[in-house]
Design a protein around this motif. Structure first.
Motif, PDB file in Angstrom:
ATOM      1  N   GLU A  14      55.249 -35.866  -4.398  1.00  0.00           N
ATOM      2  CA  GLU A  14      56.613 -35.801  -4.934  1.00  0.00           C
ATOM      3  C   GLU A  14      56.610 -35.519  -6.439  1.00  0.00           C
ATOM      4  O   GLU A  14      57.476 -34.797  -6.941  1.00  0.00           O
ATOM      5  CB  GLU A  14      57.369 -37.086  -4.610  1.00  0.00           C
ATOM      6  N   VAL A  15      55.646 -36.072  -7.161  1.00  0.00           N
ATOM      7  CA  VAL A  15      55.560 -35.779  -8.590  1.00  0.00           C
ATOM      8  C   VAL A  15      55.177 -34.314  -8.794  1.00  0.00           C
ATOM      9  O   VAL A  15      55.719 -33.628  -9.671  1.00  0.00           O
ATOM     10  CB  VAL A  15      54.562 -36.722  -9.290  1.00  0.00           C
ATOM     11  N   VAL A  16      54.258 -33.816  -7.973  1.00  0.00           N
ATOM     12  CA  VAL A  16      53.885 -32.401  -8.047  1.00  0.00           C
ATOM     13  C   VAL A  16      55.103 -31.523  -7.772  1.00  0.00           C
ATOM     14  O   VAL A  16      55.320 -30.512  -8.454  1.00  0.00           O
ATOM     15  CB  VAL A  16      52.727 -32.097  -7.076  1.00  0.00           C
ATOM     16  N   ASP A  17      55.902 -31.888  -6.783  1.00  0.00           N
ATOM     17  CA  ASP A  17      57.135 -31.138  -6.504  1.00  0.00           C
ATOM     18  C   ASP A  17      58.035 -31.089  -7.735  1.00  0.00           C
ATOM     19  O   ASP A  17      58.594 -30.032  -8.068  1.00  0.00           O
ATOM     20  CB  ASP A  17      57.911 -31.778  -5.344  1.00  0.00           C
ATOM     21  N   ALA A  18      58.190 -32.243  -8.394  1.00  0.00           N
ATOM     22  CA  ALA A  18      59.067 -32.303  -9.572  1.00  0.00           C
ATOM     23  C   ALA A  18      58.547 -31.420 -10.696  1.00  0.00           C
ATOM     24  O   ALA A  18      59.325 -30.753 -11.396  1.00  0.00           O
ATOM     25  CB  ALA A  18      59.198 -33.750 -10.044  1.00  0.00           C
ATOM     26  N   ILE A  19      57.234 -31.394 -10.878  1.00  0.00           N
ATOM     27  CA  ILE A  19      56.649 -30.541 -11.919  1.00  0.00           C
ATOM     28  C   ILE A  19      56.782 -29.065 -11.538  1.00  0.00           C
ATOM     29  O   ILE A  19      57.146 -28.222 -12.359  1.00  0.00           O
ATOM     30  CB  ILE A  19      55.168 -30.905 -12.143  1.00  0.00           C
ATOM     31  N   ASP A  20      56.516 -28.772 -10.274  1.00  0.00           N
ATOM     32  CA  ASP A  20      56.527 -27.375  -9.835  1.00  0.00           C
ATOM     33  C   ASP A  20      57.939 -26.799  -9.798  1.00  0.00           C
ATOM     34  O   ASP A  20      58.105 -25.574  -9.755  1.00  0.00           O
ATOM     35  CB  ASP A  20      55.878 -27.260  -8.457  1.00  0.00           C
ATOM     36  N   ASP A  21      58.941 -27.660  -9.833  1.00  0.00           N
ATOM     37  CA  ASP A  21      60.323 -27.178  -9.915  1.00  0.00           C
ATOM     38  C   ASP A  21      60.659 -26.615 -11.295  1.00  0.00           C
ATOM     39  O   ASP A  21      61.686 -25.939 -11.459  1.00  0.00           O
ATOM     40  CB  ASP A  21      61.306 -28.310  -9.580  1.00  0.00           C
ATOM     41  N   ARG A  22      59.821 -26.909 -12.278  1.00  0.00           N
ATOM     42  CA  ARG A  22      60.085 -26.421 -13.627  1.00  0.00           C
ATOM     43  C   ARG A  22      59.848 -24.914 -13.688  1.00  0.00           C
ATOM     44  O   ARG A  22      59.017 -24.370 -12.953  1.00  0.00           O
ATOM     45  CB  ARG A  22      59.175 -27.116 -14.647  1.00  0.00           C
ATOM     46  N   PRO A  23      60.567 -24.192 -14.553  1.00  0.00           N
ATOM     47  CA  PRO A  23      60.390 -22.734 -14.654  1.00  0.00           C
ATOM     48  C   PRO A  23      58.952 -22.350 -14.986  1.00  0.00           C
ATOM     49  O   PRO A  23      58.211 -23.117 -15.613  1.00  0.00           O
ATOM     50  CB  PRO A  23      61.343 -22.358 -15.796  1.00  0.00           C
ATOM     51  N   ARG A  24      58.590 -21.153 -14.592  1.00  0.00           N
ATOM     52  CA  ARG A  24      57.234 -20.661 -14.813  1.00  0.00           C
ATOM     53  C   ARG A  24      57.147 -19.679 -15.984  1.00  0.00           C
ATOM     54  O   ARG A  24      56.111 -19.041 -16.164  1.00  0.00           O
ATOM     55  CB  ARG A  24      56.703 -19.988 -13.537  1.00  0.00           C
ATOM     56  N   ASP A  25      58.207 -19.568 -16.748  1.00  0.00           N
ATOM     57  CA  ASP A  25      58.166 -18.624 -17.862  1.00  0.00           C
ATOM     58  C   ASP A  25      57.659 -19.261 -19.150  1.00  0.00           C
ATOM     59  O   ASP A  25      57.587 -18.612 -20.191  1.00  0.00           O
ATOM     60  CB  ASP A  25      59.542 -17.993 -18.090  1.00  0.00           C
ATOM     61  N   SER A  26      57.314 -20.546 -19.092  1.00  0.00           N
ATOM     62  CA  SER A  26      56.754 -21.231 -20.259  1.00  0.00           C
ATOM     63  C   SER A  26      55.879 -22.373 -19.770  1.00  0.00           C
ATOM     64  O   SER A  26      55.884 -22.711 -18.585  1.00  0.00           O
ATOM     65  CB  SER A  26      57.872 -21.770 -21.163  1.00  0.00           C
TER      66      SER A  26
END
Length: 209
Positions: A14-26
C-alpha cells in the motif's frame, strides 16, 4: 479515526502504491520517519525492490548520515534529549544535498551520505543522478516538522508505553526527546501515511474518517 490491521507485506504494497501514484515527470522525495525501535531504515529498504519492479529508480538515504559532527552534537553532553531533538540532524545540509536537487528546477543530483557519525568524519560519497520518476527514500527519526520538503511522508508510530518497553536501558535518556516530538511536531497529524507498530508483526494503518 480508524485503525486497519495489515500484514507487513500488504503494508509495503500500500505504501508502494501511494508512492507510485506520484507523477513521473520529476523525482519523488519520501520520508520514512520513526523512533529507532520501529526500524525506519528497514521499512524503507522493504520498499526498494517493489518500486524498482514498477520501473521506479530508487536511492536510499539514512538521516544518520546527515548528523552534525560530534563536536557539535555533544557540545552540551552526550545524553541531552533537548540537544538531540533540536541540533543533532544537519537539516540544512539534508535539504541542500537531497531534497532541493529534486525540486522544480533542481539538478537532480543528490549526495546520499555526508557524515559518518560512527567514525566522525566525512564520507567520500559521489553524487548520484536521480532521473525523472525516481524515488529517494529518506529514513530516520524526528524528521517531521523540521522543514524537510517531502512529497510523501510515512510515520511509524509507537504508543509511549511500547516505545519505553522497546528502548534499551542505555538509550532511555532519549525518551523525553520523542515525547517532545509528539507534542510539538505532531507527526501522526503531519504524515501522509501513519502506521501503528506496537506489534511489528501486525502493523496497522491509522486512517482518519
Amino acid at each position: 479515526m480508524h485503525v486497519r490491521p495489515l500484514t507487513p507485506d500488504r503494508l509495503v504494497a500500500e505504501v508502494v502504491d501511494a508512492i507510485d501514484d506520484r507523477p513521473r515527470d520529476s523525482g519523488v522525495r519520501v520520508l520514512v520517519d520513526g523512533s529507532p525501535p520501529t526500524r525506519p531504515r528497514e521499512w524503507a529498504g522493504a520498499l526498494v525492490d517493489p518500486l524498482r519492479t514498477r520501473g521506479r529508480p530508487v536511492v536510499q538515504v539514512s538521516a544518520e548520515d546527515y548528523l552534525r559532527p560530534a563536536s557539535l552534537r555533544f557540545e552540551r553532553g552526550r545524553d541531552d534529549p533537548d540537544v538531540m531533538y533540536e541540533d543533532w540532524l544537519d537539516t540544512g545540509a539534508l535539504v541542500r544535498e537531497v531534497f532541493a536537487p529534486l525540486a522544480a528546477g533542481g539538478t537532480g543530483r543528490i549526495l546520499p551520505a555526508r557524515h559518518d557519525a560512527a567514525l566522525d568524519r566525512a564520507y567520500r560519497s559521489e553524487y548520484v543522478a536521480v532521473p525523472p520518476g525516481g524515488v529517494v527514500l529518506v529514513s530516520g527519526s524526528l524528521l517531521l516538522g523540521c522543514g524537510l520538503p517531502a512529497d510523501l511522508s510515512v510515520h511509524l508510530a509507537l504508543s509511549p508505553s511500547a516505545l519505553a518497553r522497546s528502548t534499551p536501558e542505555e538509550e532511555r535518556w532519549t525518551l523525553p526527546a520523542y515525547a517532545r516530538y509528539e507534542v510539538e511536531a505532531e507527526p501522526s497529524r503531519q504524515a501522509d501515511v501513519v502506521v501503528l507498530l506496537d506489534n511489528p508483526r501486525h502493523p496497522a494503518l491509522v486512517e482518519c474518517r
